[in-house]
Design a protein around this motif. Structure first.
Motif, PDB file in Angstrom:
ATOM      1  N   THR A   1       0.828  -1.207   0.000  1.00  7.72           N
ATOM      2  CA  THR A   1       0.000   0.000   0.000  1.00  7.72           C
ATOM      3  C   THR A   1       0.859   1.253   0.000  1.00  7.72           C
ATOM      4  OG1 THR A   1      -1.906  -1.027   1.081  1.00  7.72           O
ATOM      5  CG2 THR A   1      -1.654   1.335   1.366  1.00  7.72           C
ATOM      6  N   LEU A   2       1.832   1.307   0.909  1.00  6.75           N
ATOM      7  CA  LEU A   2       2.628   2.521   1.083  1.00  6.75           C
ATOM      8  C   LEU A   2       3.598   2.757  -0.059  1.00  6.75           C
ATOM      9  CD1 LEU A   2       3.470   2.215   4.889  1.00  6.75           C
ATOM     10  CD2 LEU A   2       1.794   3.726   3.838  1.00  6.75           C
ATOM     11  N   TYR A   3       4.226   1.690  -0.545  1.00  5.83           N
ATOM     12  CA  TYR A   3       5.334   1.836  -1.493  1.00  5.83           C
ATOM     13  C   TYR A   3       4.915   1.657  -2.943  1.00  5.83           C
ATOM     14  CZ  TYR A   3       8.722   2.058   2.314  1.00  5.83           C
ATOM     15  OH  TYR A   3       9.452   2.451   3.428  1.00  5.83           O
ATOM     16  N   THR A   4       3.684   1.152  -3.161  1.00  5.14           N
ATOM     17  CA  THR A   4       3.220   0.969  -4.547  1.00  5.14           C
ATOM     18  C   THR A   4       1.924   1.746  -4.796  1.00  5.14           C
ATOM     19  OG1 THR A   4       4.255  -1.216  -4.656  1.00  5.14           O
ATOM     20  CG2 THR A   4       2.594  -0.697  -6.320  1.00  5.14           C
ATOM     21  N   ARG A   5       0.859   1.407  -4.069  1.00  7.87           N
ATOM     22  CA  ARG A   5      -0.438   2.051  -4.319  1.00  7.87           C
ATOM     23  C   ARG A   5      -0.380   3.558  -4.075  1.00  7.87           C
ATOM     24  NH1 ARG A   5      -5.229  -1.301  -4.252  1.00  7.87           N
ATOM     25  NH2 ARG A   5      -4.635  -3.494  -4.286  1.00  7.87           N
ATOM     26  N   TYR A   6       0.188   3.964  -2.947  1.00  9.61           N
ATOM     27  CA  TYR A   6       0.268   5.393  -2.647  1.00  9.61           C
ATOM     28  C   TYR A   6       1.246   6.113  -3.568  1.00  9.61           C
ATOM     29  CZ  TYR A   6      -2.637   5.604   1.599  1.00  9.61           C
ATOM     30  OH  TYR A   6      -3.696   5.613   2.482  1.00  9.61           O
ATOM     31  N   LYS A   7       2.264   5.407  -4.028  1.00 11.66           N
ATOM     32  CA  LYS A   7       3.243   6.016  -4.949  1.00 11.66           C
ATOM     33  C   LYS A   7       2.602   6.389  -6.287  1.00 11.66           C
ATOM     34  CE  LYS A   7       7.589   6.182  -3.365  1.00 11.66           C
ATOM     35  NZ  LYS A   7       8.442   7.391  -3.427  1.00 11.66           N
ATOM     36  N   GLU A   8       1.519   5.702  -6.626  1.00  8.46           N
ATOM     37  CA  GLU A   8       0.838   5.975  -7.893  1.00  8.46           C
ATOM     38  C   GLU A   8      -0.082   7.195  -7.804  1.00  8.46           C
ATOM     39  OE1 GLU A   8      -1.148   2.294  -8.541  1.00  8.46           O
ATOM     40  OE2 GLU A   8       0.663   1.227  -9.219  1.00  8.46           O
ATOM     41  N   LEU A   9      -0.304   7.693  -6.602  1.00  9.08           N
ATOM     42  CA  LEU A   9      -1.193   8.838  -6.413  1.00  9.08           C
ATOM     43  C   LEU A   9      -0.436  10.147  -6.606  1.00  9.08           C
ATOM     44  CD1 LEU A   9      -3.022   7.607  -3.175  1.00  9.08           C
ATOM     45  CD2 LEU A   9      -3.863   7.462  -5.528  1.00  9.08           C
ATOM     46  N   SER A  10      -1.169  11.217  -6.830  1.00  3.30           N
ATOM     47  CA  SER A  10      -0.565  12.536  -6.987  1.00  3.30           C
ATOM     48  C   SER A  10       0.102  12.977  -5.684  1.00  3.30           C
ATOM     49  CB  SER A  10      -1.631  13.570  -7.368  1.00  3.30           C
ATOM     50  OG  SER A  10      -1.117  14.887  -7.230  1.00  3.30           O
ATOM     51  N   GLU A  11       1.324  13.466  -5.792  1.00  3.36           N
ATOM     52  CA  GLU A  11       2.035  13.960  -4.616  1.00  3.36           C
ATOM     53  C   GLU A  11       1.415  15.245  -4.075  1.00  3.36           C
ATOM     54  OE1 GLU A  11       6.208  14.290  -5.327  1.00  3.36           O
ATOM     55  OE2 GLU A  11       6.521  12.121  -5.185  1.00  3.36           O
ATOM     56  N   GLU A  12       0.516  15.848  -4.848  1.00  2.78           N
ATOM     57  CA  GLU A  12      -0.141  17.079  -4.413  1.00  2.78           C
ATOM     58  C   GLU A  12      -1.332  16.805  -3.498  1.00  2.78           C
ATOM     59  OE1 GLU A  12       0.959  20.292  -5.082  1.00  2.78           O
ATOM     60  OE2 GLU A  12       2.675  19.058  -5.706  1.00  2.78           O
ATOM     61  N   LEU A  13      -1.769  15.542  -3.388  1.00  4.42           N
ATOM     62  CA  LEU A  13      -2.864  15.213  -2.491  1.00  4.42           C
ATOM     63  C   LEU A  13      -2.491  15.589  -1.055  1.00  4.42           C
ATOM     64  CD1 LEU A  13      -4.006  11.683  -3.740  1.00  4.42           C
ATOM     65  CD2 LEU A  13      -5.342  13.796  -3.857  1.00  4.42           C
ATOM     66  N   ILE A  14      -3.442  16.161  -0.330  1.00  5.73           N
ATOM     67  CA  ILE A  14      -3.222  16.508   1.076  1.00  5.73           C
ATOM     68  C   ILE A  14      -3.692  15.340   1.935  1.00  5.73           C
ATOM     69  CG2 ILE A  14      -3.848  18.074   2.942  1.00  5.73           C
ATOM     70  CD1 ILE A  14      -4.181  20.245   0.754  1.00  5.73           C
ATOM     71  N   VAL A  15      -2.771  14.747   2.673  1.00  2.00           N
ATOM     72  CA  VAL A  15      -3.074  13.575   3.493  1.00  2.00           C
ATOM     73  C   VAL A  15      -3.782  14.016   4.772  1.00  2.00           C
ATOM     74  CG1 VAL A  15      -2.107  11.642   4.793  1.00  2.00           C
ATOM     75  CG2 VAL A  15      -1.126  12.270   2.570  1.00  2.00           C
ATOM     76  N   LEU A  16      -4.927  13.389   5.030  1.00  6.92           N
ATOM     77  CA  LEU A  16      -5.712  13.617   6.244  1.00  6.92           C
ATOM     78  C   LEU A  16      -5.848  12.263   6.955  1.00  6.92           C
ATOM     79  CD1 LEU A  16      -8.516  15.901   4.745  1.00  6.92           C
ATOM     80  CD2 LEU A  16      -6.537  16.633   6.101  1.00  6.92           C
ATOM     81  N   PRO A  17      -5.029  11.997   7.965  1.00 10.59           N
ATOM     82  CA  PRO A  17      -5.049  10.688   8.623  1.00 10.59           C
ATOM     83  C   PRO A  17      -6.162  10.559   9.651  1.00 10.59           C
ATOM     84  CG  PRO A  17      -3.364  12.075   9.604  1.00 10.59           C
ATOM     85  CD  PRO A  17      -3.995  12.890   8.502  1.00 10.59           C
ATOM     86  N   ALA A  18      -6.336   9.356  10.168  1.00  7.91           N
ATOM     87  CA  ALA A  18      -7.365   9.116  11.187  1.00  7.91           C
ATOM     88  C   ALA A  18      -6.836   9.316  12.599  1.00  7.91           C
ATOM     89  CB  ALA A  18      -7.937   7.706  11.038  1.00  7.91           C
TER      90      ALA A  18
END
Length: 375
Positions: free
Chosen positions: A276-293
């Motif tokens: 998830t962290l090293y493949t799926r998230y890497k495919e997302l735009s780096e401009e996305l603002i992460v909002l964690p739980a």
């Protein structure tokens, strides 16, 4: 002198504004060391209440006259008595209304940003527990993500905005706090969404939340797009909101990553977490603002009290996203773990619908800090 009460909301504002505060915590030393009110410019003195029964003369010299002083205990009663003794000695002090019980339950709404067509996204900061939940609002409708059991806060906030809650999501089956999602859905007749891989043992009906699901809020183009992101749990699902925000659940935080062991499956799920962290998230735009739980430490709060960061920045600064060696990563997330959350198994079963604890039992189950992250 008369003693003053200070509410959790007032203390939260001091945390957000980085104000000075001197806290006299009269709980026992173990409870204080495990979990306390944190503020960037707070100072502390921990003296158990039972050590003060004969008087406060010995601690008078340790309490600064130039700072605002707050006395804290578990439920309020002991702090009132100590505050009264200090007041009789001529000190001006306040006590925390409701004690750490109230601190654990306080939710502070913070506006995160605007969305398309006058939409808005809000973050609810559970300051004493480190939990973060969200409300996406558009055209008279609202969606809730990872709501806590303090359901009235969300219902009242939606009412103040004159919006109807139509969808409620949990990014995963929570183990550190009791979800309010199902209760809110029942009250509002909203659709309750839960990842099916986390719901194999639940006792209630739900809408399966699966990779690629898109939910529109209001009559606008604001979409909540589900992204399957296992690792913290086998069903963990993130959301991309309006192509601007990544609601990451407990997969990634600002200063750490999610732990994979709260269902006893660390060895099995560590590969999913890395994927998830090293493949799926890497495919997302780096401009996305992460909002964690969740947030782990007070330093993760922004100047306005919110918790967020660009995904690209996290790929640079978050240690958990920069471990090239897979064996080293596996070791980090299976061996370098803090104690598991208080009553986490009972909380999981409550969120499955198997248990129905009363409010006092729920509070007791949730006592203490959140521990959803790898150190």
């Amino acid at each position: 002198m008369t003693i003053q009460e200070m509410t959790s909301k007032e203390v939260t504002k001091k945390v957000f504004n980085k104000e000075e505060l001197f806290i006299l915590d009269v709980r026992n030393k173990k409870d204080f060391q495990d979990w306390k009110i944190e503020g960037e410019n707070f100072d502390y003195l921990n003296v158990p209440y039972f050590d003060l029964l004969d008087g406060v003369e010995e601690i008078i010299g340790k309490i600064p006259a130039e700072k605002e002083v707050l006395v804290v205990c578990a439920k309020e009663g002991s702090s009132i008595m100590v505050a009264e003794m200090l007041s009789e000695e001529g000190l001006s002090v306040s006590y925390l209304k409701g004690g750490m019980k109230a601190w654990s339950e306080h939710l502070e709404p913070v506006k995160i940003g605007d969305l398309q067509d006058d939409g808005v996204i809000y973050q609810f900061v559970r300051i004493g527990k480190g939990c973060l939940s969200y409300m996406v609002v558009s055209n008279g409708e609202a969606a809730l993500i990872d709501a806590t059991r303090m359901t009235d806060v969300y219902l009242d906030f939606a009412k103040s905005l004159d919006v109807k809650i139509t969808h409620v999501f949990d990014t995963h089956l929570h183990a550190d706090h009791i979800s309010g999602g199902r209760t809110i859905a029942e009250i509002t007749s909203a659709i309750y969404w839960l990842p099916p891989k986390d719901a194999t043992e639940v006792t209630f009906a739900y809408q399966p939340l699966e990779d690629g699901n898109e939910v529109t809020i209001g009559n606008t183009t604001i979409n909540i797009e589900a992204l399957y992101s296992p690792g913290h749990t086998i069903g963990s699902t993130s959301f991309v909101v309006d192509k601007m925000y990544l609601l990451s659940g407990d997969i990634i935080f600002i200063d750490s990553i999610g732990r994979p062991d709260l269902a006893g499956m660390a060895e099995d799920w560590v590969g999913d977490l890395r994927e998830t962290l090293y493949t799926r998230y890497k495919e997302l735009s780096e401009e996305l603002i992460v909002l964690p739980a969740h947030f782990m430490i007070i330093d993760e709060l922004n100047d306005d009290g919110s918790v967020s960061e660009k995904l690209g920045t996290l790929f640079v600064q978050n240690h958990g996203l920069n471990i090239e060696d897979e064996k080293e990563f596996r070791k980090l997330v299976t061996e370098n773990l803090p104690p598991q959350p208080n009553a986490y198994q009972e909380i999981r079963e409550t969120n499955m619908g198997k248990n129905n604890p009363d409010i006092d039992q729920q509070r007791e189950m949730e006592i203490g800090p959140n521990r959803c992250a790898v150190r």
